[in-house]
Enzyme design. Sequence first.
Site, PDB file in Angstrom:
ATOM      1  CE  LYS A  22      83.839  45.220 -28.880  1.00  0.00           C
ATOM      2  NZ  LYS A  22      82.614  46.000 -28.692  1.00  0.00           N
ATOM      3  CG  ASN A  23      78.627  44.655 -31.333  1.00  0.00           C
ATOM      4  OD1 ASN A  23      79.447  44.977 -30.467  1.00  0.00           O
ATOM      5  ND2 ASN A  23      78.359  45.432 -32.372  1.00  0.00           N
ATOM      6  CG  ASP A 121      84.254  52.548 -28.732  1.00  0.00           C
ATOM      7  OD1 ASP A 121      85.440  52.370 -28.432  1.00  0.00           O
ATOM      8  OD2 ASP A 121      83.642  51.871 -29.569  1.00  0.00           O
TER       9      ASP A 121
END
Length: 436
Positions: A22-23, A121
Amino acid sequence: MGIFKIEGGIPLKGEITPQGAKNEALQILCAVLLTPEKVIINNIPDIIDINKLITLLGNLGVKIQKTGSGSYTFQADEVNIQYLETEAFKKEGGSLRGSIMIVGPLLARFGKGYIPKPGGDKIGRRRLDTHFEGFINLGAKFRYNREDHFYGVEAPKGLKGADMLLDEASVTGTANIVMAAVLAKGKTTVYNAACEPYLQQLCKMLNCMGAKITGVGSNLLTIEGVESLGGCEHRILPDMIEIGSWIGLAAMTKSEITIKDVSWDNLGIIPNTFRKLGITLERRGDDIYIPAHVDGYEVKTDIDGSILTIADAPWPGFTPDLLSIVLVVATQARGDVLIHQKMFESRLFFVDKLIDMGAKIMLCDPHRAVVMGHDFKSQLKATTMSSPDIRAGISLLIAALSAKGTSTIQNIEQIDRGYERIDERLRAIGANIIRA
């Protein structure tokens, strides 16, 4: 909102293949804005955050074609830069933290880049100073609308190379600055740069497109600006955070699991950190094999006998994204562990949910928690809980899979933001998990 219902205490068995990282994908996808030519990207994870970014690129005018599972072609030859000033963009860009990394490429190629305060987040303060100070060093003018929380940088005459020392080794900050500098006039040096494998991947992709970046893998990057970049094909690495999650899952549920195609050479100290918790894992080719820990796992103390401390640090230190996993795994270890989360002051606040399940955890302050392992003599108890962020969410899921009884996890969209079809993949290795 969706929920997971999980029947815990069932040993799992089988093989699981990690998704694309993802990153890394967040950085790589933003880089397609640097060229009008076609860019092919493979192993893109099918998760909420990545799909949001792909939609955002499409709304900016990028031509997108899905060519297979996880494979896309992007062509940014008709970018609609005016979209950045619309209300739709303010809402869309503000829902995703990774959207901040479109600013560097847009600034470099079109002389302007705007972004609303990005979401993501809620794990504490996440400053953006490193990004914008880097752009200012390259000659951009910065402005901030406090009423709309809207950031802007402009460089109508282009960017100029500069020497800079970053105030923190920010991964996204480094990525943004590098993407801006590749089209700047002259040479740029970035000291105290992040050097995570995903940042290295970005630099390798940019070099493949025609950029001139040296020092890749170190904390000192040198970038010689070029006139333009071309197309390329790139494959995203497997997700090291997901790999760590499966290691923790195997240990907590006493399961025999093989994690396939993990790219061992890019895992750094992650395997050895789990070994410090007493977890056995073997390298088999490019796979990780974890046997069933039927007798549990014993924490290794420091050389002088003091309590084991696991703390996060910039790469090649231990990634902060795995501290939540380590914490939950430590709840059933034989021995005690001090978890020190240095980067984010709200990331340990999910431990109250583990305490409700019967875990022995003492939260010392927002950054430190002491975990006293049960050694499986007292099984965690099922409960109803809510996922506060991606990494806490997967940690609670692991706890539920090891617990006695049926647990319910609410707000599972947080987990879906970072983990691809996780319920289907867990059922494939024997988990009793239902999405409702």
